[in-house]
Design a protein around this motif. Sequence first.
Motif, short mmCIF file in Angstrom:
data_model
loop_
_atom_site.label_atom_id
_atom_site.label_comp_id
_atom_site.label_asym_id
_atom_site.label_seq_id
_atom_site.Cartn_x
_atom_site.Cartn_y
_atom_site.Cartn_z
N ASP A 200 0.78 -1.09 -0.05
CA ASP A 200 0.02 -0.08 -0.07
C ASP A 200 1.04 1.21 -0.22
N PHE A 201 2.13 1.36 0.28
CA PHE A 201 3.12 2.39 0.28
C PHE A 201 3.47 2.58 -1.17
N GLN A 202 3.09 3.58 -1.70
CA GLN A 202 3.62 3.71 -3.29
C GLN A 202 4.27 5.30 -3.21
N LYS A 203 5.21 5.10 -4.41
CA LYS A 203 5.81 6.41 -4.75
C LYS A 203 5.89 6.24 -6.26
N ASP A 204 5.46 7.40 -6.96
CA ASP A 204 5.66 7.46 -8.26
C ASP A 204 4.92 6.17 -8.95
N GLY A 205 4.12 5.80 -8.53
CA GLY A 205 3.23 4.70 -9.11
C GLY A 205 4.08 3.13 -8.80
N GLN A 206 5.19 3.21 -7.86
CA GLN A 206 5.76 1.91 -7.62
C GLN A 206 5.38 1.80 -6.13
N SER A 207 4.87 0.46 -6.01
CA SER A 207 4.60 -0.28 -4.54
C SER A 207 6.01 -0.88 -3.95
N MET A 208 6.05 -0.72 -2.73
CA MET A 208 6.93 -1.41 -2.00
C MET A 208 6.45 -3.05 -1.84
N ASP A 209 6.06 -3.64 -2.80
CA ASP A 209 5.67 -4.92 -2.78
C ASP A 209 6.73 -6.14 -3.14
N TYR A 210 6.79 -7.32 -2.25
CA TYR A 210 8.05 -8.21 -2.42
C TYR A 210 7.01 -9.29 -2.17
N TRP A 211 7.53 -10.51 -2.96
CA TRP A 211 6.69 -11.51 -3.12
C TRP A 211 7.56 -12.77 -3.32
N GLN A 212 7.11 -14.00 -2.95
CA GLN A 212 7.71 -15.20 -3.09
C GLN A 212 7.47 -16.06 -4.23
N ILE A 213 8.27 -16.77 -4.78
CA ILE A 213 8.19 -17.84 -5.81
C ILE A 213 7.93 -17.46 -7.08
N GLY A 214 6.71 -16.64 -7.35
CA GLY A 214 6.16 -16.41 -8.72
C GLY A 214 6.33 -14.79 -8.93
N LEU A 215 6.90 -14.60 -10.17
CA LEU A 215 6.91 -13.18 -10.69
C LEU A 215 6.23 -12.92 -11.85
N PRO A 216 4.87 -12.79 -11.97
CA PRO A 216 4.32 -12.67 -13.34
C PRO A 216 4.60 -11.44 -14.11
N HIS A 217 4.96 -10.18 -13.59
CA HIS A 217 5.34 -9.16 -14.53
C HIS A 217 6.83 -9.19 -15.20
N THR A 218 7.27 -10.34 -14.61
CA THR A 218 8.73 -10.61 -15.57
C THR A 218 8.60 -11.44 -16.75
N ALA A 219 7.34 -11.72 -17.30
CA ALA A 219 6.94 -12.74 -18.36
C ALA A 219 7.81 -12.53 -19.66
#
Length: 302
Positions: A200-219
Amino acid sequence: MGFTLVELLVVLTIVALLTALLLPAVQSAREAARRAQCGNNLKQLTLGMHHYHDQIGAFPFGFSTLEQSWHAMLLPYIEQEALYRTLIFQESGPGNWDSGSANTKACQTVIPVFRCPSLPLPEHVDHDIPQRVPNSYNGIASSSAASDDLSTVPAGYPRVALEQIDLDGMLYGNSAIRMADVTDGTSHTVLFGEMHTNPDFQKDGQSMDYWQIGLPHTATWLPGGIGGTEYSEALASTLVPVNGWKDSTLPGMVMELGCGSYHPGGAMFGFVDGSVRFLSETVDHQLYRSLGSRNGQETTWP
């Protein structure tokens, strides 16, 4: 003999004062315990990496063309082999991360070693993948990366991005770094850093979001180092100071690459030699940057 009203008020005042004095100590003790558990998590991750290296001859990639992060490859070495065996290593059909397949379920599986106990987020968050599990620890890809991809590197920053290959850190796209490649010394090179995870913390449209195992946006990433984005969901750069998320002057695409934490004053880091250290947010920036490089021959940690 009973208490008078005045005596009762005096007792209540003393109890309130004692509670006020003891509460910070209790909270401090609890945070110390959480920080110790966070350090233990990183210890398990670094030891898992060592076991992986012993078996394969190199550390795993930071991410791959099939959109897995290093978390996926480490699963068999942190007592999660059964989960690893369910993964589908393909991009189409059930290999898609939001298809409801085994890949989706892996991203929804709570793995305690990937989560700092001080993280104040729910265990599941709907973010690109339903009921996705937030992650507290990213691999260190670079000492110079300033964005996910070159097209969004802000002016005045190094022209280095997480999408590129042959970065100077330990984990990046299709990487296979060996112990012998760490010429700066394993005790002077960071493998993992803690993250101040907050979608939920965003700056310039970028979220401080970090996730495990799968990275769909790297497709759409290609081994040549182009395409895709959001590698920062699993990777970090020591170009950004510790707890850089507090610095409102940083561009969002730079900020999201920085390590940080919910611990007061700094963050936990796992080093290539297996050691774990708490680094202060006031650590010398050039010294901190040097820890993100495996082969830069910079000033080393004392």
